[in-house]
Design a protein around this motif. Structure first.
Motif, PDB file in Angstrom:
ATOM      1  N   ALA A   1       0.828  -1.205   0.000  1.00  0.00           N
ATOM      2  CA  ALA A   1       0.000   0.000   0.000  1.00  0.00           C
ATOM      3  C   ALA A   1       0.863   1.255   0.000  1.00  0.00           C
ATOM      4  N   ALA A   2       1.977   1.199   0.742  1.00  0.00           N
ATOM      5  CA  ALA A   2       2.877   2.357   0.792  1.00  0.00           C
ATOM      6  C   ALA A   2       3.493   2.619  -0.578  1.00  0.00           C
ATOM      7  N   ALA A   3       3.877   1.552  -1.275  1.00  0.00           N
ATOM      8  CA  ALA A   3       4.446   1.715  -2.609  1.00  0.00           C
ATOM      9  C   ALA A   3       3.400   2.236  -3.594  1.00  0.00           C
ATOM     10  N   ALA A   4       2.158   1.789  -3.427  1.00  0.00           N
ATOM     11  CA  ALA A   4       1.077   2.296  -4.273  1.00  0.00           C
ATOM     12  C   ALA A   4       0.871   3.786  -4.042  1.00  0.00           C
ATOM     13  N   GLU A   5       0.909   4.193  -2.785  1.00  0.00           N
ATOM     14  CA  GLU A   5       0.754   5.612  -2.464  1.00  0.00           C
ATOM     15  C   GLU A   5       1.887   6.430  -3.075  1.00  0.00           C
ATOM     16  N   ALA A   6       3.110   5.911  -2.980  1.00  0.00           N
ATOM     17  CA  ALA A   6       4.254   6.619  -3.559  1.00  0.00           C
ATOM     18  C   ALA A   6       4.121   6.736  -5.072  1.00  0.00           C
TER      19      ALA A   6
ATOM     20  N   SER B   1       5.268   5.235 -13.023  1.00  0.00           N
ATOM     21  CA  SER B   1       5.713   5.492 -11.639  1.00  0.00           C
ATOM     22  C   SER B   1       5.749   4.234 -10.783  1.00  0.00           C
ATOM     23  N   ARG B   2       5.434   3.083 -11.384  1.00  0.00           N
ATOM     24  CA  ARG B   2       5.435   1.853 -10.608  1.00  0.00           C
ATOM     25  C   ARG B   2       6.844   1.572 -10.083  1.00  0.00           C
ATOM     26  N   PRO B   3       6.984   1.331  -8.780  1.00  0.00           N
ATOM     27  CA  PRO B   3       8.320   1.040  -8.240  1.00  0.00           C
ATOM     28  C   PRO B   3       8.819  -0.309  -8.723  1.00  0.00           C
ATOM     29  N   THR B   4      10.121  -0.428  -8.858  1.00  0.00           N
ATOM     30  CA  THR B   4      10.684  -1.728  -9.205  1.00  0.00           C
ATOM     31  C   THR B   4      10.504  -2.668  -8.013  1.00  0.00           C
ATOM     32  N   ARG B   5      10.375  -3.938  -8.308  1.00  0.00           N
ATOM     33  CA  ARG B   5      10.133  -4.903  -7.228  1.00  0.00           C
ATOM     34  C   ARG B   5      11.261  -4.894  -6.205  1.00  0.00           C
ATOM     35  N   GLY B   6      12.457  -4.654  -6.686  1.00  0.00           N
ATOM     36  CA  GLY B   6      13.573  -4.668  -5.770  1.00  0.00           C
ATOM     37  C   GLY B   6      13.628  -3.455  -4.873  1.00  0.00           C
ATOM     38  N   GLY B   7      12.998  -2.343  -5.328  1.00  0.00           N
ATOM     39  CA  GLY B   7      13.093  -1.117  -4.541  1.00  0.00           C
ATOM     40  C   GLY B   7      11.872  -0.803  -3.727  1.00  0.00           C
TER      41      GLY B   7
END
Length: 287
Positions: free
Chosen positions: A248-253, A280-286
């Motif tokens: 959820a935090a990554a989605a918000e970012a 803007s999707r974060p990479t899985r590793g990050g």
């Protein structure tokens, strides 16, 4: 083209009887029996002698004959064995002078990746109700030379295809169609022009090809975030996109990076917003 070339109610029933054909709900078969309706569709599609047209689900040939009377070339894609076998003979009997402008592809439209004849510029079809949206999206994706289209679909599907952001019926079909084309309602079709008559009304949707939003993300990446956002459409993007983003935090970012409120819901976003989210999707590793 003469009036006699087009199929009327008695012609349709005679052809069906000769083929021992019983329309099936499984394949969404409702055949147009009104010549004025197919003329109206061809006029609304603005088909001319320079156009190569692809038709999906030609059935017994009502719309096919009207298209052949106006277009330079028509390619029809039919999945049904009996209908596919019969249609060339109907064309040859009704429009012998134009039979060389017609090609039949006996296949599932969802699996077609190439077509005989000149590349199609227009898609005109009475799409089977049960596969209308996936067939439309597949054709737009597979044949980028399609500049425009006019499709007849179930009325509520027509509403979804043309719905703007914020509408109650805005959803996956609306956004994915907008990726490819500008869609608008082009009229309503009653039930009595079909055999058998469906239990729902139909609508015409006009499509004009547009460039997709400029984005570094691929179409597959954009469509993935669209699917995620509407899979749980009552949830905010922060919650609905948690699986897509990794948390959820990554989605918000991702939302904040895309300039989209994490508290918004998918139905308020434009196709451009979804493209920004995909970028803007974060990479899985990050994440």
């Amino acid at each position: 083209m003469t009036q006699d070339a087009l199929l009327g109610p008695s012609d349709i029933r005679e052809l069906a009887a000769a083929l021992d054909l019983r329309p099936t709900k499984q394949r969404g078969q409702n055949f147009v029996i009104d010549a004025n309706t197919v003329r109206r569709i061809v006029r609304a599609a603005d088909i001319g002698p320079d156009d190569a047209v692809v038709e999906i689900g030609p059935g017994l040939g009502s719309l096919t004959l009207a298209l052949l009377g106006a277009a330079g070339h028509v390619t029809a894609v039919e999945i049904d064995d009996v209908l596919a076998a019969a249609l060339p003979a109907t064309v040859a009997a009704r429009l012998p002078a134009r039979a060389d402008r017609f090609a039949l592809v006996h296949a599932d439209a969802l699996r077609v990746t190439e077509l005989p004849g000149p590349p199609p510029r227009a898609l005109v079809a009475n799409l089977p109700y049960n596969v209308a949206v996936p067939v439309l999206l597949h054709m737009l994706a597979t044949f980028p030379g399609l500049e425009r289209g006019l499709v007849m679909v179930q009325s509520e599907v027509a509403d979804r295809l043309v719905a703007p952001p914020g509408s109650k019926v805005y959803g996956v079909p609306s956004v994915k169609t907008a990726w490819y084309a500008e869609a608008r309602r082009a009229g309503a079709i009653g039930r009595t022009v079909f055999w058998p008559a469906p239990r729902v009304d139909s609508g015409l949707v006009s499509l004009v090809r547009r460039d997709p939003p400029p984005t570094r993300a691929s179409r597959a990446e954009v469509f993935a975030v669209i699917d995620a956002a509407f899979a749980q459409r009552r949830k905010t993007l922060r919650s609905a996109l948690a699986g897509w983003a990794g948390s959820a935090a990554a989605a918000e970012a991702a939302c904040e990076a895309a300039g989209v409120a994490p508290t918004a819901r998918g139905e308020s976003l434009t196709v451009e917003d979804f493209a920004h989210l995909a970028e803007s999707r974060p990479t899985r590793g990050g994440a």
